[in-house]
Scaffold this motif. Structure first.
Motif, PDB file in Angstrom:
ATOM      1  N   GLU A  15       0.857  -1.181   0.000  1.00 56.31           N
ATOM      2  CA  GLU A  15       0.000   0.000   0.000  1.00 56.31           C
ATOM      3  C   GLU A  15       0.895   1.233   0.000  1.00 56.31           C
ATOM      4  OE1 GLU A  15      -3.330  -0.028  -0.055  1.00 56.31           O
ATOM      5  OE2 GLU A  15      -3.478  -2.230   0.028  1.00 56.31           O
ATOM      6  N   VAL A  16       0.643   2.167  -0.914  1.00 60.05           N
ATOM      7  CA  VAL A  16       1.532   3.327  -0.990  1.00 60.05           C
ATOM      8  C   VAL A  16       1.484   4.149   0.291  1.00 60.05           C
ATOM      9  CG1 VAL A  16       1.499   3.445  -3.517  1.00 60.05           C
ATOM     10  CG2 VAL A  16      -0.210   4.710  -2.199  1.00 60.05           C
ATOM     11  N   ASP A  17       0.349   4.181   0.960  1.00 60.05           N
ATOM     12  CA  ASP A  17       0.253   4.927   2.214  1.00 60.05           C
ATOM     13  C   ASP A  17       1.095   4.305   3.317  1.00 60.05           C
ATOM     14  OD1 ASP A  17      -1.451   6.812   1.157  1.00 60.05           O
ATOM     15  OD2 ASP A  17      -3.284   5.826   1.876  1.00 60.05           O
ATOM     16  N   ALA A  18       1.407   3.023   3.179  1.00 62.55           N
ATOM     17  CA  ALA A  18       2.164   2.312   4.215  1.00 62.55           C
ATOM     18  C   ALA A  18       3.656   2.254   3.919  1.00 62.55           C
ATOM     19  CB  ALA A  18       1.617   0.897   4.379  1.00 62.55           C
ATOM     20  N   LEU A  19       4.088   2.797   2.790  1.00 65.88           N
ATOM     21  CA  LEU A  19       5.505   2.753   2.460  1.00 65.88           C
ATOM     22  C   LEU A  19       6.315   3.568   3.463  1.00 65.88           C
ATOM     23  CD1 LEU A  19       5.436   3.144  -1.430  1.00 65.88           C
ATOM     24  CD2 LEU A  19       5.980   1.072  -0.133  1.00 65.88           C
ATOM     25  N   ALA A  20       7.376   2.976   3.946  1.00 68.02           N
ATOM     26  CA  ALA A  20       8.286   3.625   4.883  1.00 68.02           C
ATOM     27  C   ALA A  20       9.619   2.904   4.787  1.00 68.02           C
ATOM     28  CB  ALA A  20       7.745   3.552   6.310  1.00 68.02           C
ATOM     29  N   PRO A  21      10.719   3.588   5.114  1.00 68.36           N
ATOM     30  CA  PRO A  21      12.011   2.918   5.084  1.00 68.36           C
ATOM     31  C   PRO A  21      11.975   1.597   5.854  1.00 68.36           C
ATOM     32  CG  PRO A  21      12.317   5.263   5.411  1.00 68.36           C
ATOM     33  CD  PRO A  21      10.837   5.016   5.478  1.00 68.36           C
ATOM     34  N   GLY A  22      12.433   0.539   5.196  1.00 65.04           N
ATOM     35  CA  GLY A  22      12.439  -0.774   5.810  1.00 65.04           C
ATOM     36  C   GLY A  22      11.206  -1.605   5.531  1.00 65.04           C
ATOM     37  N   SER A  23      10.188  -1.003   4.916  1.00 70.35           N
ATOM     38  CA  SER A  23       8.940  -1.735   4.698  1.00 70.35           C
ATOM     39  C   SER A  23       9.002  -2.671   3.489  1.00 70.35           C
ATOM     40  CB  SER A  23       7.768  -0.759   4.525  1.00 70.35           C
ATOM     41  OG  SER A  23       7.938   0.066   3.372  1.00 70.35           O
ATOM     42  N   VAL A  24       9.930  -2.430   2.575  1.00 72.43           N
ATOM     43  CA  VAL A  24      10.124  -3.286   1.402  1.00 72.43           C
ATOM     44  C   VAL A  24      11.606  -3.597   1.316  1.00 72.43           C
ATOM     45  CG1 VAL A  24       9.879  -3.503  -1.102  1.00 72.43           C
ATOM     46  CG2 VAL A  24       8.180  -2.209   0.208  1.00 72.43           C
TER      47      VAL A  24
END
Length: 385
Positions: free
Chosen positions: A78-87
């Motif tokens: 989810e683009v709203d959930a993107l944060a460093p370390g999330s992918v």
């Protein structure tokens, strides 16, 4: 177009467009870009290609045909959930670009992205920057952001720094975004001003070979960050913003001022100051129509990277020693080091003999077969479909 057909088979519709962004090889100026110094890269014909469509549900789907490390499945977030370390893994590079664009306030929603790349990974040829820049360019056009190429490069760099966690400078992204065919990019990384320098070695009877040692490096392992920290410590001790502000004429005085610092810091300072000067000297030679004289500066640069910065490897040293011994005009490692590639400047008629000598030396040393190809300055990022 094959990648568009693959996108259709994967996502059930044709993409809105297809874009490409190249890898790069750096002729001279290493570890200078995060010191706001000078570099001279050129784009390669090897590219990352992206077929992309927008989504209106805030979902990001990423797929790679052949990028090393891709498991073959679709990575979804989810683009709203993107944060460093999330992918993690290869998908962090395009996902990081989406995050960087949104974090900078740009109205970017979801997307379906299918990627393919011919840029060798881990070879010091900026495979990661190609992924970032092709994603940034596609989203810039699809979402009508109107960002210029330098702005896209800076956002791509931020994706790699803050999202992926590699503290790289901006050279790789600028080369991928802004290079032009038949030219090297003389870049001032402080203000991002640049000049396209004609670079037609064939017309002068010369060839620039790239030798991929096939020794993989991972710049996120801390060694690159250690050199950056050493450069920053040197700048602080000297009271300057970055090592860009120390001229070659000031180097001896600067090193005396650093006598209380570690030898590693002093070596970082010496390399960056001398390599910035080497870029200026190479530009003067190219502008003056004397490209053959560049060879000696390549060897000088390699010696500095090997002995001062200590980022070479036995394989890279063997390439340089063997190529020069076989008649090349000069050679040096290129990129972050610890493996990866070297560049070799050679008379065209000696190219095959030098290549054979390097291949033979690798066999005699028990190393794998290196990849060798001629670097021909290619176009930067563009829409291709």
């Amino acid at each position: 177009m094959r990648i568009a057909a693959e996108f259709d088979a994967l996502y059930g519709a044709r993409p809105e467009g297809v874009w490409a962004a190249p890898g790069r090889v750096n002729l001279i100026g290493e570890y200078t870009d995060f010191n706001e110094g000078f570099v001279l890269p050129l784009a390669l014909p090897h590219t990352a290609v992206a077929a992309v469509s927008r989504r209106d549900d805030g979902v990001l789907r990423l797929h790679s045909r052949d990028i090393e490390g891709a498991a073959g499945g679709v990575v979804q977030a989810e683009v709203d959930a993107l944060a460093p370390g999330s992918v993690s893994g290869w998908a962090a590079y395009p996902a990081g670009v989406v995050w960087a664009l949104r974090d900078a306030g740009h109205a970017v929603g979801g997307a379906d992205i299918h990627l393919a790349s011919t840029v060798p990974t881990g070879a010091g040829l900026s495979s990661s920057a190609a992924l970032e820049v092709v994603t940034a360019l596609a989203l810039d056009e699809l979402y009508g952001l109107g960002l210029g190429r330098p702005a896209l490069a800076v956002l791509a760099q931020r994706a790699e720094n803050a999202f992926v966690g590699v503290p790289c400078g901006v050279m790789d992204q600028m080369a991928s975004a802004c290079a032009t065919e038949g030219h090297a990019l003389f870049l001032d990384t402080r203000d991002l001003s640049f000049r396209q320098v004609p670079f037609d070695l064939a017309a002068d009877g010369l060839r620039l070979l790239v030798v991929d040692t096939r020794v993989k490096h991972a710049l996120g392992d801390g060694a690159y960050a250690e050199r950056r920290a050493g450069c920053e410590a040197g700048a602080r001790a000297l009271g300057v913003r970055t090592l860009r502000d120390v001229s070659i004429a000031q180097l001896d005085d600067a090193l005396r001022k650093l006598e209380g610092e570690t030898e590693a810091v002093r070596r970082c300072v010496r390399h960056v100051v001398t390599d910035n000067d080497r870029v200026a000297r190479v530009i003067a030679l190219l502008d003056g129509g004397d490209p053959r004289a560049v060879g000696a500066l390549l060897v000088e640069g390699h010696t500095s990277l090997r002995d001062d910065l200590r980022v070479s490897s036995p394989e890279l040293d063997l390439v340089v020693e063997t190529a020069v011994g076989a008649g090349a005009l000069g050679a040096r490692m290129t990129g972050g080091g610890f493996g990866g590639s070297a560049v070799v400047l050679v008379e065209s008629e000696r190219a095959d003999a030098v290549s054979a000598a390097v291949t033979g030396a690798f066999a005699a040393a028990g190393y794998g077969v290196p990849g060798i190809f001629a670097a021909v300055p290619a176009a930067g990022a563009r829409r291709v479909g």
